[in-house]
Design a protein around this motif. Structure first.
Motif: not given
Length: 123
Positions: A92-110
């Motif tokens: 759960i921790i691994t999946a949650a951290n990866e999803a949060l990392r992806q959203m941070e990357e999306i936000s930064n790119n946009e």
């Protein structure tokens, strides 16, 4: 007419501003305000986005939204082992951290699309 003024000659509107070009400053302020409005609109769009990440070969799936809140967690039944709760927690921790990392990357790119030409560090 005042001293030093010739007929038909208009006073320099920038002269009292120390030669800084008040018109240019106003234009820059308008551009900054327009960019701020774009960034706010984009942030609203990002807030509505979602991204999903998995761990354990798809055993755990976590979805987060653009405000970086977990909106769902799915756990496959076969991974639930009462004798190994720790493994499930790690997945759960691994999946949650990866999803949060992806959203941070999306936000930064946009946001980077808007702030790219500014040359401001950290934006």
């Amino acid at each position: 007419m005042g001293k030093g003024m010739k007929a038909g000659k208009k006073p320099n509107p920038n002269k009292g501003m120390g030669g800084m070009g008040g018109g240019n400053m106003q234009k820059q302020m308008q551009q900054m305000a327009a960019m701020q409005r774009k960034m706010e609109a984009l942030q609203e769009e990002i807030d509505k986005m979602e991204t999903t990440a998995t761990s354990g070969g798809g055993a755990v799936t976590v979805t987060v939204n653009g405000t970086k809140q977990i909106v769902s967690i799915e756990i496959k039944e076969e991974v639930v082992d009462p004798d190994d709760i720790e493994m499930l927690q790690d997945l759960i921790i691994t999946a949650a951290n990866e999803a949060l990392r992806q959203m941070e990357e999306i936000s930064n790119n946009e946001m980077g699309k808007i702030t790219a030409g500014l040359g401001i560090p950290g934006l």
